[in-house]
Design an enzyme around this catalytic site. Sequence first.
Site, short mmCIF file in Angstrom:
data_model
loop_
_atom_site.label_atom_id
_atom_site.label_comp_id
_atom_site.label_asym_id
_atom_site.label_seq_id
_atom_site.Cartn_x
_atom_site.Cartn_y
_atom_site.Cartn_z
N SER A 146 0.88 -1.18 0.00
CA SER A 146 0.00 0.00 0.00
C SER A 146 0.91 1.22 0.00
CB SER A 146 -0.84 -0.02 1.28
OG SER A 146 -1.19 1.28 1.69
N TYR A 159 -1.30 -0.25 10.22
CA TYR A 159 -1.49 -0.86 8.89
C TYR A 159 -0.27 -0.57 8.00
CZ TYR A 159 -3.71 -1.18 4.19
OH TYR A 159 -4.01 -1.46 2.87
P1 NAP Z 1 -11.46 -5.97 0.24
O1 NAP Z 1 -12.42 -5.60 -0.84
O2 NAP Z 1 -11.84 -5.74 1.65
O3 NAP Z 1 -11.05 -7.50 0.02
C1 NAP Z 1 -10.23 -8.11 0.97
C2 NAP Z 1 -10.11 -9.59 0.65
O4 NAP Z 1 -9.28 -10.18 1.65
C3 NAP Z 1 -11.44 -10.31 0.67
O5 NAP Z 1 -11.44 -11.28 -0.34
C4 NAP Z 1 -11.45 -10.97 2.03
O6 NAP Z 1 -12.22 -12.14 1.99
C5 NAP Z 1 -9.97 -11.29 2.22
N1 NAP Z 1 -9.57 -11.49 3.62
C6 NAP Z 1 -9.63 -10.62 4.64
N2 NAP Z 1 -9.18 -11.20 5.77
C7 NAP Z 1 -8.83 -12.47 5.44
C8 NAP Z 1 -8.32 -13.58 6.16
N3 NAP Z 1 -8.06 -13.51 7.49
N4 NAP Z 1 -8.07 -14.72 5.49
C9 NAP Z 1 -8.33 -14.82 4.16
N5 NAP Z 1 -8.83 -13.82 3.43
C10 NAP Z 1 -9.08 -12.65 4.07
O7 NAP Z 1 -10.07 -5.21 0.05
P2 NAP Z 1 -9.27 -4.68 -1.23
O8 NAP Z 1 -9.41 -3.21 -1.25
O9 NAP Z 1 -9.57 -5.49 -2.41
O10 NAP Z 1 -7.79 -4.96 -0.70
C11 NAP Z 1 -6.99 -6.00 -1.16
C12 NAP Z 1 -5.56 -5.71 -0.71
O11 NAP Z 1 -5.14 -4.44 -1.23
C13 NAP Z 1 -5.40 -5.60 0.82
O12 NAP Z 1 -4.19 -6.19 1.20
C14 NAP Z 1 -5.36 -4.10 1.07
O13 NAP Z 1 -4.62 -3.80 2.22
C15 NAP Z 1 -4.64 -3.64 -0.19
N6 NAP Z 1 -4.88 -2.23 -0.52
C16 NAP Z 1 -6.12 -1.77 -0.81
C17 NAP Z 1 -6.28 -0.41 -1.12
C18 NAP Z 1 -7.62 0.18 -1.46
O14 NAP Z 1 -7.73 1.42 -1.54
N7 NAP Z 1 -8.64 -0.60 -1.70
C19 NAP Z 1 -5.19 0.45 -1.10
C20 NAP Z 1 -3.93 -0.06 -0.80
C21 NAP Z 1 -3.78 -1.41 -0.51
P3 NAP Z 1 -13.19 -12.66 3.17
O15 NAP Z 1 -14.19 -11.59 3.40
O16 NAP Z 1 -13.73 -13.92 2.65
O17 NAP Z 1 -12.29 -12.84 4.34
#
Ligand code: NAP
Length: 257
Positions: A146, A159
Amino acid sequence: MKSLFDLSGKVALITGASRGIGLAVAEQMARHGAVVVLSSNDEQECRSAQESLRNQGYEAYAIPCDVSSKPQLETLVAESLSHYGRIDILVCNAGIGPHSGPIATATDEHWEQTMTVNLRSALWLTNRVIPQMAERNEGSVILMSSISSVRGNRSIGLYGLSKAGLAQLARNLAVEWGPRNIHVNAISPGLIQTEFAKPMLENPSIMERRLGLTPLRRAGTPDEIAGIAVMLASAAGAFVTGQNLIVDGGTTISDGN
Ligand code: NAP
């Protein structure tokens, strides 16, 4: 002649693949020819992601797993290998941000959850997956970091600490495994339109400030991260390793004007 971005014949294992960035990565990798193993904690969500990919004609296999459980991760890898015989691409994408506010207010439980799901799980997974890649002298690992990994943070400091750890893990593993032709990189997204980012996306004052700081003046889409993941996993990214690729519409390079 094959496209530089072609992934046919490759098996990709993607965590956090039920929605958001992880699902987009799975879809784009499948579209470029990879067979994809989808994993997430919620069994039903994980299986419905599998259905969605299969309905688009892709080879996809769901294995639910809580990445904070080492035994479950071991089963995830073992089951992927017994089903497909190899893992060529590993995307450690599952991530959470259970604490916000000054870092001194984070409890031991916040630390434990954040560090285990975001960072330690990637260490456990890479330890299990990379050696079988090395047997074939080929593999690509992508760790979802991130932009909080490269900036000081008042509100998501814990985080950010876990995400900075992931970027460092990418550098360490790239150095350790580069001689065996294993590429390890981190991707650092800026603000991306997903459920995770909803609290920011739905807060007008945060968005005004953020977009003012972002030259492209918008949040990104999951596909705009997935495209970078495809590049890193394919021949197009074959000379890139140990990097933390920032994909943020320019947020981190801007002077705010
Ligand atoms: P999201 O929509 O909340 O999706 C998160 C995913 O992680 C879901 O599939 C969730 O599935 C899974 N997950 C969460 N806890 C878990 C666990 N304990 N074991 C297995 N799976 C788990 O988030 P996203 O925005 O797509 O983010 C994906 C990645 O990108 C993350 O690492 C986040 O930190 C990073 N990121 C996101 C952003 C942003 O702006 N969106 C920016 C920078 C970095 P379940 O619900 O089934 O657990």
